[in-house]
Design a protein around this motif. Sequence first.
Motif: not given
Ligand SMILES: Cc1cc2nc3c(=O)[nH]c(=O)nc-3n(C[C@H](O)[C@H](O)[C@H](O)COP(=O)(O)OP(=O)(O)OC[C@H]3O[C@@H](n4cnc5c(N)ncnc54)[C@H](O)[C@@H]3O)c2cc1C
Length: 277
Positions: A25, A27, A30-31, A106, A119
């Motif tokens: 999946i 969302a 960003t990860d 998210t 966080d």
């Molecule tokens: C430059 C940069 C800076 C960052 N700084 C921080 C920070 O300061 N603090 C922090 O905590 N994080 C940070 N992050 C990490 C990231 O932004 C967060 O963890 C963010 O909340 C991930 O959300 P996403 O929706 O982008 O996840 P995604 O990248 O879309 O997914 C992350 C994981 O979750 C799974 N997933 C997503 N949604 C679901 C769902 N509904 N059901 C089941 N699985 C799911 C995906 O398959 C994947 O394994 C940073 C990342 C970057 C690139």
Amino acid sequence: MSFDVLMPESEDELLTLLMSENAKIMAGGTDILVRIRAGKIKPEKIISLSKVRGMDEIIDKGDRIYIGCKVTHSAALSSEILKEHSPIMLMALREIGSPQIRNRGTIVGNIVNASPAGDSIIPLYLSNARVVISGPKGEYKLPIEEFIKGPGKTALSIGEFVRAVEFEKSGSWYPLFYKVGQRTAMAIAIASIGLLVKDNNLRIAFGSVAPTVVRAYKAERYFERNNGNIAVMDEFIELCMEYISPIDDVRASAWYRKEVIKNLLRDTFNSLRKKVL
Ligand SMILES: Cc1cc2nc3c(=O)[nH]c(=O)nc-3n(C[C@H](O)[C@H](O)[C@H](O)COP(=O)(O)OP(=O)(O)OC[C@H]3O[C@@H](n4cnc5c(N)ncnc54)[C@H](O)[C@@H]3O)c2cc1C
């Protein structure tokens, strides 16, 4: 690096696609996109949530708050419900990445990524969150401490996804959240601390200093036994340190992380004594 991007529009379609082999999946991406680019995972199919209807709601459920899996950090930061009922969550979300990351990332993505440095996970531990899981057998809820199993590991089974997270309101508690990183912005935590205080009750959690975020339950009980008056700070710190098992990594050594936590605890309680204790 090549993969198909699938765009389901309903929960039923999403559940069907989740049964496919080697599908992940996405969302906000960003990860997951960072991990694909680094070659750490090689999914054949990416199932984007972007067109799935709903799941972007923040709902006041009486004593709890419900956050759908498409709610971004930015959307949460502008929620009146969270402003009133979970200031600790807002404090943590303000620390995440940059505006661009907060606009895409998210809260549920932060949970499923299961990093001890996530966080938003600290306020969720402090607010006794439950993760709402949907799958072939229907919907069920797991306490966040059972859902997150270790760095990058969760209790999700094949075919399941996280529909939402729900957690207790804490508007009547005094909140504190501190994060120490290598820089003041755009930094992953070297160590972080979050706490909620109300009368003689304390909830305290740490990030980036163990395989998962941890709640220091013994220290919470010590605070309660002493009616909120920690006469012997060293004893309180020792109880907190029982939950801490940091590692050496590119950001900091284990020794440094332990020192940071001790100092954060002393500073936090000095500031609490001036304000609420
Ligand atoms: C430059 C940069 C800076 C960052 N700084 C921080 C920070 O300061 N603090 C922090 O905590 N994080 C940070 N992050 C990490 C990231 O932004 C967060 O963890 C963010 O909340 C991930 O959300 P996403 O929706 O982008 O996840 P995604 O990248 O879309 O997914 C992350 C994981 O979750 C799974 N997933 C997503 N949604 C679901 C769902 N509904 N059901 C089941 N699985 C799911 C995906 O398959 C994947 O394994 C940073 C990342 C970057 C690139």
